[in-house]
Design an enzyme around this catalytic site. Structure first.
Site, short mmCIF file in Angstrom:
data_model
loop_
_atom_site.label_atom_id
_atom_site.label_comp_id
_atom_site.label_asym_id
_atom_site.label_seq_id
_atom_site.Cartn_x
_atom_site.Cartn_y
_atom_site.Cartn_z
N HIS A 348 0.79 -1.23 0.00
CA HIS A 348 0.00 0.00 0.00
C HIS A 348 0.81 1.27 0.00
CE1 HIS A 348 -4.24 -1.12 0.45
NE2 HIS A 348 -3.77 -2.25 0.95
N LYS A 534 -9.20 13.74 3.85
CA LYS A 534 -8.26 12.63 3.91
C LYS A 534 -7.42 12.82 5.16
CE LYS A 534 -6.95 13.95 -0.21
NZ LYS A 534 -6.88 12.76 -1.01
N ARG A 535 -6.64 11.81 5.53
CA ARG A 535 -5.78 12.01 6.69
C ARG A 535 -4.84 13.19 6.49
NH1 ARG A 535 -5.97 8.06 10.81
NH2 ARG A 535 -4.34 9.29 11.78
N LYS A 540 0.35 14.52 1.45
CA LYS A 540 -0.94 14.80 0.82
C LYS A 540 -1.11 16.30 0.53
CE LYS A 540 -3.38 10.82 2.88
NZ LYS A 540 -4.11 10.13 1.77
N THR A 642 -8.57 6.82 -2.79
CA THR A 642 -9.92 6.34 -3.13
C THR A 642 -10.95 7.45 -2.97
OG1 THR A 642 -10.05 5.40 -0.89
CG2 THR A 642 -9.62 3.87 -2.72
N LYS A 646 -14.51 8.32 -5.09
CA LYS A 646 -15.83 8.61 -4.52
C LYS A 646 -16.32 9.96 -5.02
CE LYS A 646 -14.08 6.55 -0.26
NZ LYS A 646 -13.45 6.96 1.02
C1 LIG Z 1 -12.15 7.06 1.35
C2 LIG Z 1 -11.76 7.47 2.70
C3 LIG Z 1 -10.43 7.75 2.99
C4 LIG Z 1 -9.33 7.69 1.94
O1 LIG Z 1 -9.14 8.97 1.41
P1 LIG Z 1 -7.87 9.30 0.48
O2 LIG Z 1 -8.16 10.67 0.00
O3 LIG Z 1 -7.88 8.30 -0.61
O4 LIG Z 1 -6.69 9.23 1.35
C5 LIG Z 1 -10.10 8.13 4.27
N1 LIG Z 1 -11.03 8.24 5.23
C6 LIG Z 1 -12.33 7.99 4.98
C7 LIG Z 1 -13.32 8.13 6.09
C8 LIG Z 1 -12.74 7.59 3.72
O5 LIG Z 1 -14.03 7.32 3.49
#
Ligand SMILES: *Cc1c(COP(=O)(O)O)cnc(C)c1O
Length: 798
Positions: A348, A534-535, A540, A642, A646
């Site tokens: 990952h 995101k985190r 990022k 991801t 979405k």
């Molecule tokens: C999809 C999702 C992530 C992943 O987000 P990235 O932008 O791909 O790092 C993190 N936290 C939650 C709650 C999510 O639904």
């Protein structure tokens, strides 16, 4: 599932009274939810049981997805949707005078994961069941999930997340399926009467692993798989060999709390205990199941695939070896072949700070037999590879190196498949990060680009869009996500484009209501909603987003008449509690929100909303409301992402670097339906290699960059003396590890072109439509199909 509104109302009324001894009209939201959840679980138990019985009767191959984290989100609506009774239950609740959405919010969102990795595991569980595959999850039932985040004076505060406070209606405790997991002690090898080696453990600490099972309901197909999460308990009888209270407390601590680190390695003893605990329990339970089939051990890989999600469950490899060798009496070579054929591994990350490695001494003491097996795997690996590849390469790929056990190396050597999670990521693994292994085992490497389930992220999160899609292209996309491409035919259809804008506006209004209610900030739903969720992590680059906001703020201060369209910058992010720099960025964002939101010369040209406690439920609220999806990690750093998928599925347009799956999103939507900017991955690599990046020069030569960065240290943002200085230094003095300064100009330019296009509503709506229409390939149903065909070799139940 056959079920009508009248029956539902009767059953629900009965269930509620049975549980609480008064009527539902007197119940709290939580109680109303519990009664509903309990009722729903009762509806599928029959099919759950028969799914398992069929698997045994058919001797069908089972896949087990081992993951340290699952992030399922609230399960009520997804279970109802997949059972095909969502509309019926909604109607029934309404007729009972109850607000279904409010009752659904009575469920606690189980935060048993940090971010993308855990959420991927949950999308996969949904897709495995929904595509009719026999596949199950294996993980940890943490007593406390990821901390709850609050902001106090702009700083992140972490509170414990007691997600089990109201009873978990979905889980079933299976005490009869508990197993013992052993730690510590000594290993004695002795010959028995026939001269065969036997292995005895002495003075081990024995822990009872009790499984809690949660049904994974497939989408309208009658398949119900299992997510098994293990809880650590004190065993009874002679297995209970604890001498002190502290030792007993230690046991309970194993599954007490989820480590809150994302993309970061925690070299702590408790963490490795957790990893071995759920790996061992999972393997033992798989072996017990296989033995019911009464087959030969060589058939184990024909009946079983075990997938490890990142390296956290890698100890499943030596654990499977241990059981085959010590308990089942197989020879090394046979056990090793079986193990490799059974296990597959997903990488990952390429971030060095996220690569797991454990001190040899720690493992030797905590897991003496497992340590012996790892050492033997390592010895044989080196011995076998030296004659073929020479000393250097053989030792470079060793599992044990300078007193450290490298988990990725063990995972690669002990499995038959290694996959990355987006094409670019897999390419970097093969060419750089894991190149030595790629030379040795080219056939093991493959790509499986991540995906998301549109069932949760569109059907549940965005009902308005779902209805519009159904009315426009029919409902086939719900079964076959690729069919959403039919929407492309409507790209010039004004009526559809306007309807799409109306849907978006409605979702923006819903989020604006939430923001007003929870934060007291008023935002205009016609503004551009610019979303980064995101985190919080340096790679990022939330900070690049901040630089854009500050630049825009300065432009408007200089000339308040500039006609930028209104923008609302929306952030959601938790920082690991020990990640100091990430927490400083949180404080910075909150500080500029205070400054700019209250600056009357700016008005609502810029608003900043940083929601507290970002998680799946908030994602479901924010994503349908997004116009711009910020996916701005430094190229080469984000394995896939991801949230990008979405967001595009909900008609947001991506502001993207060519990183992770953004590359594939661009390939699908075309250059005209995405905003791309920034360095390419090869350019970044080349700077790193040649050491010829000089952030200070950019700071000196680029007046806009200089002005923005100076704001961090000249007192113009109140309350960030320390943070502003640290962040400034990281960029200017310590040479800006993630190239924010280098990407600044092209980022600003991309943001300006977004402004211009947003003003042309028809054009923007068409771009949004094209993003939705091209989101089908990112369904995790297809990702899972590829795992099933190419790695696990399992077929859907016909
Ligand atoms: C999809 C999702 C992530 C992943 O987000 P990235 O932008 O791909 O790092 C993190 N936290 C939650 C709650 C999510 O639904």
């Amino acid at each position: 599932m056959a079920f009508n509104v009248q029956e539902f109302k009767k059953e629900y009324t009965k269930k509620f009274e049975e549980l609480f001894a008064y009527g539902y009209d007197e119940g709290s939201t939580t109680e109303r939810f519990i009664a509903l959840g309990d009722l729903v679980r009762g509806l599928y138990t029959e099919e759950w049981k028969s799914t398992v019985e069929d698997y045994i009767a058919d001797q069908s191959k089972q896949v087990y997805y081992f993951s340290m984290e699952f992030l399922p989100g609230r399960m009520l609506k997804s279970n109802l949707l997949n059972l095909g009774i969502l509309d019926c239950v909604r109607e029934g609740m309404q007729e009972l005078g109850l607000d279904f959405d409010e009752v659904a919010r009575g469920e606690v969102d189980p935060a048993l994961g940090n971010g993308g990795l855990g959420r991927l595991a949950s999308c996969f569980m949904d897709s495995i069941a929904s595509t009719g595959l026999a596949g199950h999850g294996n993980g940890i039932r943490y007593r406390y999930g990821l901390f709850q985040q609050k902001f106090v004076n702009g700083y992140q505060i972490e509170l414990p997340e007691n997600w089990l406070r109201n009873r978990n209606v979905w889980e079933v405790r299976k005490e009869n399926k508990a197993v013992i997991v052993r730690f510590g002690g000594q290993v004695n090898l002795a010959a028995d009467e026939d001269g065969k080696m036997t292995v005895r453990y002495e003075n081990t600490r024995n822990i009872l692993a009790v499984p809690y099972d949660t049904a994974q309901v497939g989408y309208k197909n009658g398949v119900i798989n299992n997510l098994r999460l293990w809880s650590a308990e004190i065993p009874y009888g002679e297995e209970a060999n604890f001498s002190t209270v502290e030792e007993r407390d230690d046991v309970m601590r194993i599954t007490e709390v989820l480590y809150p680190d994302d993309s970061n390695y925690e070299g702590r003893l408790l963490r490795v205990k957790q990893e071995y605990f759920f790996s061992s329990a999972g393997i033992q339970s798989i072996i017990r199941y296989f033995k019911k089939l009464k087959l030969d051990w060589n058939q184990f890989p024909e009946k079983t695939a075990i997938h490890i999600n990142d390296t956290h469950p890698t100890l499943a490899i030596p654990e499977l070896m241990r059981i085959l060798l010590d308990e089942e009496g197989l020879g090394w070579d046979q056990a090793w072949e079986i193990t490799k054929k059974t296990i597959s591994y997903t990488n990952h990350t390429i971030l060095q700070e996220a690569m797991e490695r454990w001190p040899e001494g720690m493992i030797a003491e905590l897991l003496p037999r497992i340590y012996q097996i790892i050492a033997e795997i390592n010895r044989r690996h080196i011995e076998k590879k030296i004659p073929i590849y020479g000393n250097e390469l053989a030792y470079r790929t060793a599992i044990i190196d300078q007193g450290q056990i490298k988990m990725a190396n063990l995972a690669i050597i002990g499995s038959h498949s290694v996959n990355g999670v987006a094409q670019l990521h897999t390419d970097i693994l093969m060419a750089e990060t894991l190149h030595d292994f790629f030379v040795m085992y080219p056939q093991k490497f493959n790509n499986k680009t991540n995906g998301i389930t549109q069932r949760r992220w569109v059907q549940i999160a965005n009902e308005a869009l779902t209805d519009l899609l159904d009315d426009t292209i029919g409902a086939e996309w719900k079964k076959n996500p690729l069919e959403i491409r039919l929407l492309k035919a409507f790209r010039e259809d004004e009526e559809v484009l306007e309807a799409l804008e109306t849907v978006k506006l409605k979702n923006k209004q819903r989020f604006a209501d939430y923001v007003l209610k929870t934060m007291g900030i008023e935002i205009d739903p016609t503004a551009i909603f610019d979303v980064q969720i995101k985190r919080m992590h340096a790679y990022k680059r939330q900070l690049l987003n901040v630089m854009h906001i500050l630049d825009r703020y300065l432009q408007l201060k200089d000339d308040p008449s500039l006609d930028f369209p209104k923008r609302v910058f929306i952030f959601g992010a938790k920082a690991a509690p020990s990640y100091y720099y990430a927490k400083e960025i949180i404080k910075l964002i909150n500080a500029i929100a205070d400054l700019i939101n209250n600056d009357s010369t700016i008005g609502d040209k810029i608003k900043i909303v940083f929601v507290e406690n970002y998680g799946v439920s908030l994602a479901e609220l924010i994503i349908p409301a997004a116009d711009i999806s910020e996916q701005i990690s430094l190229a080469g750093k984000e394995a896939s992402g991801t949230s990008n998928m979405k967001l595009m599925s909900n008609g947001a347009i991506t502001m993207a670097t060519l990183d992770g799956a953004n590359v594939e999103i661009r390939d699908n939507v075309g250059d005209e339906n995405i905003f791309v900017f920034g360095l390419k991955s090869e350019e970044v690599q080349s700077y790193y290699r040649n050491g010829n990046y000089h952030a200070y020069d950019i700071y000196e030569k680029n007046p806009r960059v200089k002005r923005v960065l100076n704001m961090l240290v000249d007192g113009s943002i109140p309350g960030i003396e320390q943070e502003g200085r640290d962040i400034f230094d990281s960029l200017v003095k310590f040479n800006d590890e993630y190239f924010l300064l280098k990407d600044f100009d092209s980022y600003i330019a991309a943001q300006y072109s977004a402004d211009r296009i947003y003003a042309d509503r028809g054009k923007w709506n068409r771009m949004a439509l094209m993003n939705i229409a091209n989101s089908g390939p990112f369904s995790s149903d297809y990702t899972i199909r590829r795992y099933a065909d190419e790695i696990w070799k399992i077929k859907p139940k016909s």
